[in-house]
Scaffold this motif. Sequence first.
Motif, PDB file in Angstrom:
ATOM      1  N   MET A  48       0.622  -1.211   0.042  1.00 22.09           N
ATOM      2  CA  MET A  48       0.044  -0.040  -0.036  1.00 22.09           C
ATOM      3  C   MET A  48       0.761   1.262  -0.047  1.00 22.09           C
ATOM      4  SD  MET A  48      -2.657   0.906   2.905  1.00 22.09           S
ATOM      5  CE  MET A  48      -1.810   2.051   3.901  1.00 22.09           C
ATOM      6  N   ARG A  49       0.488   2.143  -0.636  1.00 20.13           N
ATOM      7  CA  ARG A  49       1.397   3.490  -0.778  1.00 20.13           C
ATOM      8  C   ARG A  49       0.357   4.511  -0.219  1.00 20.13           C
ATOM      9  NH1 ARG A  49       4.222   4.844  -6.001  1.00 20.13           N
ATOM     10  NH2 ARG A  49       5.525   3.440  -5.080  1.00 20.13           N
ATOM     11  N   ILE A  50       1.013   5.466   0.479  1.00 19.60           N
ATOM     12  CA  ILE A  50       0.517   6.742   0.980  1.00 19.60           C
ATOM     13  C   ILE A  50       1.639   7.741   0.382  1.00 19.60           C
ATOM     14  CG2 ILE A  50       0.310   8.312   3.232  1.00 19.60           C
ATOM     15  CD1 ILE A  50       0.783   5.587   4.790  1.00 19.60           C
ATOM     16  N   SER A  51       0.639   8.793  -0.228  1.00 19.85           N
ATOM     17  CA  SER A  51       1.197   9.992  -0.844  1.00 19.85           C
ATOM     18  C   SER A  51       0.602  11.118  -0.146  1.00 19.85           C
ATOM     19  CB  SER A  51       0.583  10.067  -2.515  1.00 19.85           C
ATOM     20  OG  SER A  51       1.045   8.760  -3.114  1.00 19.85           O
ATOM     21  N   PHE A  52       1.513  12.152   0.208  1.00 15.44           N
ATOM     22  CA  PHE A  52       1.042  13.249   0.994  1.00 15.44           C
ATOM     23  C   PHE A  52       1.498  14.482   0.252  1.00 15.44           C
ATOM     24  CE2 PHE A  52       2.681  16.446   4.458  1.00 15.44           C
ATOM     25  CZ  PHE A  52       1.379  16.713   4.940  1.00 15.44           C
ATOM     26  N   TYR A  53       0.722  15.518  -0.211  1.00 11.49           N
ATOM     27  CA  TYR A  53       0.868  16.555  -0.869  1.00 11.49           C
ATOM     28  C   TYR A  53       1.107  17.729   0.155  1.00 11.49           C
ATOM     29  CZ  TYR A  53      -0.442  13.651  -4.761  1.00 11.49           C
ATOM     30  OH  TYR A  53      -0.656  12.570  -5.463  1.00 11.49           O
ATOM     31  N   LYS A  54       2.237  17.896   0.689  1.00  8.98           N
ATOM     32  CA  LYS A  54       2.374  18.994   1.920  1.00  8.98           C
ATOM     33  C   LYS A  54       2.132  20.321   1.521  1.00  8.98           C
ATOM     34  CE  LYS A  54       5.530  20.055   5.514  1.00  8.98           C
ATOM     35  NZ  LYS A  54       6.565  19.565   6.363  1.00  8.98           N
ATOM     36  N   ASP A  55       2.192  20.722   0.170  1.00  4.08           N
ATOM     37  CA  ASP A  55       1.872  22.212  -0.143  1.00  4.08           C
ATOM     38  C   ASP A  55       0.445  22.331   0.204  1.00  4.08           C
ATOM     39  OD1 ASP A  55       1.551  20.489  -2.374  1.00  4.08           O
ATOM     40  OD2 ASP A  55       1.779  21.948  -3.835  1.00  4.08           O
ATOM     41  N   ARG A  56      -0.514  21.504  -0.003  1.00  2.24           N
ATOM     42  CA  ARG A  56      -1.785  21.559   0.219  1.00  2.24           C
ATOM     43  C   ARG A  56      -2.191  21.671   1.781  1.00  2.24           C
ATOM     44  NH1 ARG A  56      -4.485  16.812  -3.780  1.00  2.24           N
ATOM     45  NH2 ARG A  56      -3.489  17.591  -5.642  1.00  2.24           N
ATOM     46  N   CYS A  57      -1.291  21.188   2.700  1.00  2.36           N
ATOM     47  CA  CYS A  57      -1.720  21.117   3.998  1.00  2.36           C
ATOM     48  C   CYS A  57      -1.985  22.279   4.777  1.00  2.36           C
ATOM     49  CB  CYS A  57      -0.384  20.407   4.723  1.00  2.36           C
ATOM     50  SG  CYS A  57      -0.818  19.959   6.249  1.00  2.36           S
ATOM     51  N   ILE A  58      -3.038  22.277   5.507  1.00  2.00           N
ATOM     52  CA  ILE A  58      -3.374  23.660   6.127  1.00  2.00           C
ATOM     53  C   ILE A  58      -3.014  23.565   7.731  1.00  2.00           C
ATOM     54  CG2 ILE A  58      -4.973  24.442   4.508  1.00  2.00           C
ATOM     55  CD1 ILE A  58      -7.332  23.315   6.424  1.00  2.00           C
ATOM     56  N   GLY A  59      -2.398  22.521   8.281  1.00  3.14           N
ATOM     57  CA  GLY A  59      -2.091  22.084   9.346  1.00  3.14           C
ATOM     58  C   GLY A  59      -3.233  22.020  10.359  1.00  3.14           C
ATOM     59  N   CYS A  60      -4.082  21.256  10.205  1.00  3.01           N
ATOM     60  CA  CYS A  60      -5.411  21.321  10.909  1.00  3.01           C
ATOM     61  C   CYS A  60      -5.360  19.930  12.046  1.00  3.01           C
ATOM     62  CB  CYS A  60      -6.744  20.746   9.941  1.00  3.01           C
ATOM     63  SG  CYS A  60      -6.641  19.209   9.256  1.00  3.01           S
ATOM     64  N   ASN A  61      -4.320  19.178  12.005  1.00  2.00           N
ATOM     65  CA  ASN A  61      -4.219  18.111  12.906  1.00  2.00           C
ATOM     66  C   ASN A  61      -4.943  16.894  12.982  1.00  2.00           C
ATOM     67  OD1 ASN A  61      -1.910  17.530  14.896  1.00  2.00           O
ATOM     68  ND2 ASN A  61      -3.750  17.626  16.133  1.00  2.00           N
ATOM     69  N   TYR A  62      -5.830  16.955  11.852  1.00  4.12           N
ATOM     70  CA  TYR A  62      -6.925  15.718  11.829  1.00  4.12           C
ATOM     71  C   TYR A  62      -6.297  14.327  11.603  1.00  4.12           C
ATOM     72  CZ  TYR A  62     -10.805  18.855  11.900  1.00  4.12           C
ATOM     73  OH  TYR A  62     -11.626  20.101  12.001  1.00  4.12           O
ATOM     74  N   CYS A  63      -5.016  14.513  10.669  1.00  2.00           N
ATOM     75  CA  CYS A  63      -4.436  13.107  10.423  1.00  2.00           C
ATOM     76  C   CYS A  63      -3.593  12.399  11.550  1.00  2.00           C
ATOM     77  CB  CYS A  63      -3.525  13.346   9.155  1.00  2.00           C
ATOM     78  SG  CYS A  63      -2.390  14.782   9.373  1.00  2.00           S
ATOM     79  N   VAL A  64      -3.045  13.626  12.343  1.00  2.00           N
ATOM     80  CA  VAL A  64      -2.186  13.069  13.548  1.00  2.00           C
ATOM     81  C   VAL A  64      -3.444  12.564  14.628  1.00  2.00           C
ATOM     82  CG1 VAL A  64      -1.036  14.127  15.397  1.00  2.00           C
ATOM     83  CG2 VAL A  64      -0.767  15.079  13.113  1.00  2.00           C
ATOM     84  N   GLU A  65      -4.512  13.084  14.733  1.00  2.00           N
ATOM     85  CA  GLU A  65      -5.433  12.806  15.597  1.00  2.00           C
ATOM     86  C   GLU A  65      -5.883  11.141  15.225  1.00  2.00           C
ATOM     87  OE1 GLU A  65      -8.754  15.196  16.338  1.00  2.00           O
ATOM     88  OE2 GLU A  65      -7.317  16.679  16.654  1.00  2.00           O
ATOM     89  N   ALA A  66      -5.784  10.935  13.831  1.00  2.00           N
ATOM     90  CA  ALA A  66      -6.316   9.554  13.110  1.00  2.00           C
ATOM     91  C   ALA A  66      -5.460   8.553  13.577  1.00  2.00           C
ATOM     92  CB  ALA A  66      -6.727   9.794  11.639  1.00  2.00           C
ATOM     93  N   TRP A  67      -3.852   9.030  13.002  1.00  2.00           N
ATOM     94  CA  TRP A  67      -2.982   7.900  13.423  1.00  2.00           C
ATOM     95  C   TRP A  67      -1.630   8.614  13.438  1.00  2.00           C
ATOM     96  CZ3 TRP A  67      -1.798   3.571  14.518  1.00  2.00           C
ATOM     97  CH2 TRP A  67      -0.451   2.648  13.954  1.00  2.00           C
ATOM     98  N   PRO A  68      -1.237   8.975  14.985  1.00  2.00           N
ATOM     99  CA  PRO A  68      -0.308   9.920  15.383  1.00  2.00           C
ATOM    100  C   PRO A  68       1.042   8.912  15.186  1.00  2.00           C
ATOM    101  CG  PRO A  68      -1.466   8.871  17.138  1.00  2.00           C
ATOM    102  CD  PRO A  68      -2.444   8.538  15.991  1.00  2.00           C
ATOM    103  N   GLU A  69       1.050   7.533  15.187  1.00  2.00           N
ATOM    104  CA  GLU A  69       2.286   6.956  14.847  1.00  2.00           C
ATOM    105  C   GLU A  69       2.870   7.049  13.622  1.00  2.00           C
ATOM    106  OE1 GLU A  69       2.329   2.896  16.348  1.00  2.00           O
ATOM    107  OE2 GLU A  69       0.946   3.594  18.032  1.00  2.00           O
ATOM    108  N   ARG A  70       2.095   7.849  12.488  1.00  2.00           N
ATOM    109  CA  ARG A  70       2.456   7.821  11.111  1.00  2.00           C
ATOM    110  C   ARG A  70       2.416   9.252  10.744  1.00  2.00           C
ATOM    111  NH1 ARG A  70       5.857   5.354   8.641  1.00  2.00           N
ATOM    112  NH2 ARG A  70       4.700   3.462   9.133  1.00  2.00           N
TER     113      ARG A  70
END
Length: 76
Positions: A1-23
């Motif tokens: 499985m591949r995760i792709s992350f487009y950092k330039d789109r990120c607004i720093g809302c922290n939702y992804c960290v809440e969903a999976w803080p180990e990644r």
Amino acid sequence: MRISFYKDRCIGCNYCVEAWPERWQMSKRDGKCMLIGGKMKGKVFSLEVGEFERELNERAEEACPVNAIRVSKQID
């Protein structure tokens, strides 16, 4: 499985960290998210992970309000 992350789109809302803080974690440098273990290719960070992480990373993908995270099956 591949995760792709487009950092330039990120607004720093922290939702992804809440969903999976180990990644996912927030950067103190720019206030945006970071894909832990991700390698930058162009403007996209990507990482191949095992199927066991699918559900948690899909939660992060769904929670992202700016569609900065993509989870897909690795095609060989």
